[in-house]
Write a protein that holds these residues in place. Sequence first.
Motif, mmCIF file in Angstrom:
data_model
loop_
_atom_site.group_PDB
_atom_site.id
_atom_site.type_symbol
_atom_site.label_atom_id
_atom_site.label_comp_id
_atom_site.label_asym_id
_atom_site.label_seq_id
_atom_site.Cartn_x
_atom_site.Cartn_y
_atom_site.Cartn_z
ATOM 1 N N GLN A 1 -16.594 -86.004 33.688
ATOM 2 C CA GLN A 1 -17.003 -87.150 34.489
ATOM 3 C C GLN A 1 -16.036 -87.399 35.648
ATOM 4 O O GLN A 1 -16.448 -87.722 36.765
ATOM 5 C CB GLN A 1 -17.072 -88.397 33.593
ATOM 6 C CG GLN A 1 -17.422 -89.691 34.327
ATOM 7 C CD GLN A 1 -18.802 -89.646 34.933
ATOM 8 O OE1 GLN A 1 -19.725 -89.085 34.345
ATOM 9 N NE2 GLN A 1 -18.963 -90.230 36.118
ATOM 10 N N LEU A 2 -14.750 -87.201 35.401
ATOM 11 C CA LEU A 2 -13.729 -87.387 36.439
ATOM 12 C C LEU A 2 -13.686 -86.234 37.442
ATOM 13 O O LEU A 2 -13.092 -86.361 38.507
ATOM 14 C CB LEU A 2 -12.341 -87.508 35.787
ATOM 15 C CG LEU A 2 -11.792 -88.895 35.529
ATOM 16 C CD1 LEU A 2 -10.428 -88.800 34.865
ATOM 17 C CD2 LEU A 2 -11.700 -89.722 36.802
ATOM 18 N N ARG A 3 -14.299 -85.109 37.072
ATOM 19 C CA ARG A 3 -14.283 -83.915 37.925
ATOM 20 C C ARG A 3 -12.855 -83.430 38.180
ATOM 21 O O ARG A 3 -12.433 -83.213 39.324
ATOM 22 C CB ARG A 3 -15.005 -84.186 39.243
ATOM 23 C CG ARG A 3 -16.437 -84.652 39.048
ATOM 24 C CD ARG A 3 -17.090 -85.030 40.351
ATOM 25 N NE ARG A 3 -18.382 -85.677 40.116
ATOM 26 C CZ ARG A 3 -19.141 -86.200 41.073
ATOM 27 N NH1 ARG A 3 -18.723 -86.158 42.329
ATOM 28 N NH2 ARG A 3 -20.284 -86.771 40.780
ATOM 29 N N VAL A 4 -12.122 -83.291 37.096
ATOM 30 C CA VAL A 4 -10.762 -82.767 37.194
ATOM 31 C C VAL A 4 -10.833 -81.397 37.873
ATOM 32 O O VAL A 4 -11.616 -80.528 37.460
ATOM 33 C CB VAL A 4 -10.128 -82.667 35.787
ATOM 34 C CG1 VAL A 4 -8.757 -82.013 35.867
ATOM 35 C CG2 VAL A 4 -10.033 -84.062 35.169
ATOM 36 N N PRO A 5 -10.049 -81.162 38.909
ATOM 37 C CA PRO A 5 -10.246 -79.976 39.754
ATOM 38 C C PRO A 5 -9.964 -78.630 39.110
ATOM 39 O O PRO A 5 -10.507 -77.619 39.550
ATOM 40 C CB PRO A 5 -9.293 -80.224 40.934
ATOM 41 C CG PRO A 5 -8.262 -81.165 40.410
ATOM 42 C CD PRO A 5 -8.980 -82.042 39.428
ATOM 43 N N ASP A 6 -9.112 -78.586 38.087
ATOM 44 C CA ASP A 6 -8.761 -77.276 37.532
ATOM 45 C C ASP A 6 -9.278 -77.078 36.110
ATOM 46 O O ASP A 6 -8.647 -76.386 35.307
ATOM 47 C CB ASP A 6 -7.252 -77.048 37.581
ATOM 48 C CG ASP A 6 -6.459 -78.104 36.803
ATOM 49 O OD1 ASP A 6 -7.039 -79.158 36.464
ATOM 50 O OD2 ASP A 6 -5.275 -77.869 36.527
ATOM 51 N N LEU A 7 -10.426 -77.654 35.805
ATOM 52 C CA LEU A 7 -11.042 -77.391 34.507
ATOM 53 C C LEU A 7 -11.401 -75.907 34.405
ATOM 54 O O LEU A 7 -11.712 -75.267 35.410
ATOM 55 C CB LEU A 7 -12.306 -78.240 34.326
ATOM 56 C CG LEU A 7 -12.105 -79.755 34.212
ATOM 57 C CD1 LEU A 7 -13.460 -80.451 34.103
ATOM 58 C CD2 LEU A 7 -11.224 -80.101 33.023
ATOM 59 N N PRO A 8 -11.365 -75.350 33.194
ATOM 60 C CA PRO A 8 -11.696 -73.924 33.042
ATOM 61 C C PRO A 8 -13.103 -73.615 33.545
ATOM 62 O O PRO A 8 -13.995 -74.470 33.504
ATOM 63 C CB PRO A 8 -11.585 -73.709 31.520
ATOM 64 C CG PRO A 8 -10.676 -74.792 31.046
ATOM 65 C CD PRO A 8 -10.961 -75.973 31.920
ATOM 66 N N HIS A 9 -13.300 -72.398 33.999
ATOM 67 C CA HIS A 9 -14.620 -71.972 34.470
ATOM 68 C C HIS A 9 -15.656 -72.164 33.361
ATOM 69 O O HIS A 9 -15.435 -71.784 32.211
ATOM 70 C CB HIS A 9 -14.582 -70.499 34.893
ATOM 71 C CG HIS A 9 -15.901 -69.985 35.353
ATOM 72 N ND1 HIS A 9 -16.476 -70.363 36.552
ATOM 73 C CD2 HIS A 9 -16.788 -69.123 34.764
ATOM 74 C CE1 HIS A 9 -17.647 -69.757 36.691
ATOM 75 N NE2 HIS A 9 -17.858 -69.003 35.619
ATOM 76 N N GLY A 10 -16.773 -72.761 33.708
ATOM 77 C CA GLY A 10 -17.835 -72.977 32.734
ATOM 78 C C GLY A 10 -17.649 -74.196 31.858
ATOM 79 O O GLY A 10 -18.425 -74.410 30.931
ATOM 80 N N PHE A 11 -16.634 -75.010 32.138
ATOM 81 C CA PHE A 11 -16.368 -76.223 31.345
ATOM 82 C C PHE A 11 -17.562 -77.162 31.481
ATOM 83 O O PHE A 11 -17.928 -77.560 32.581
ATOM 84 C CB PHE A 11 -15.099 -76.897 31.855
ATOM 85 C CG PHE A 11 -14.564 -77.990 30.965
ATOM 86 C CD1 PHE A 11 -13.522 -77.729 30.087
ATOM 87 C CD2 PHE A 11 -15.079 -79.274 31.020
ATOM 88 C CE1 PHE A 11 -13.002 -78.737 29.279
ATOM 89 C CE2 PHE A 11 -14.569 -80.280 30.222
ATOM 90 C CZ PHE A 11 -13.529 -80.008 29.347
#
Length: 206
Positions: A150-160
């Motif tokens: 929801q926060l759109r954290v920029p470095d979430l793993p690919h496909g999160f």
Amino acid sequence: MDGTGQWVALRVTRLAAPLVCARPRSSAVDPTLRAALLIDLALAGALTDGLEIDTTPTGFTPADQLLTAVADEPDKPLAWWLHHAPVTARTFADALVQEGVWDADGRGPLRRYRDALPQQRSAELSRLGTALRRPPLEAGAAATALLLDQLRVPDLPHGFRGRGQAEHCGAASWLAPDLVDHLERWQEILEGSNRAAREAYLLNFL
């Protein structure tokens, strides 16, 4: 529920470090972390679907502060607390500093935070991303993934893919969808940069 690993609010704070530590901080951060804390209270049984409140101290100061505030104003809808709770991102950041997970420089409004253990954060994000591909998740992990996405954290793993986890939040499943709906509306208003729309929305929570 002692320690960073158990409280959803602290887990989200730590894993969202790029946003929480940013200056200036996004106006989406505080409401999202407050939502995490409300979910924590529901998971702990302190808030129930019938809006019954158990004010027994949890041992986690931010949770107890919010619980006391909610008990003092039981007429307020829970979504109201997303914008008015007596806790902010700094509350949780300071808790992480006390646990030795984050470092901080300065005091007051100028205080800056940084992750003291960035490799551990990266590893936890990776584990959470893997768990999302192998459901079901534990309720706290589901809530953490939901709010990070929801926060759109920029470095979430690919496909999160944290969206859609609201119904898997265990004892907080009755609460999480409503909170996320409000957070999504708030995010849309922030992205629209429409001051009048923002003020109109917040008038609902005075």
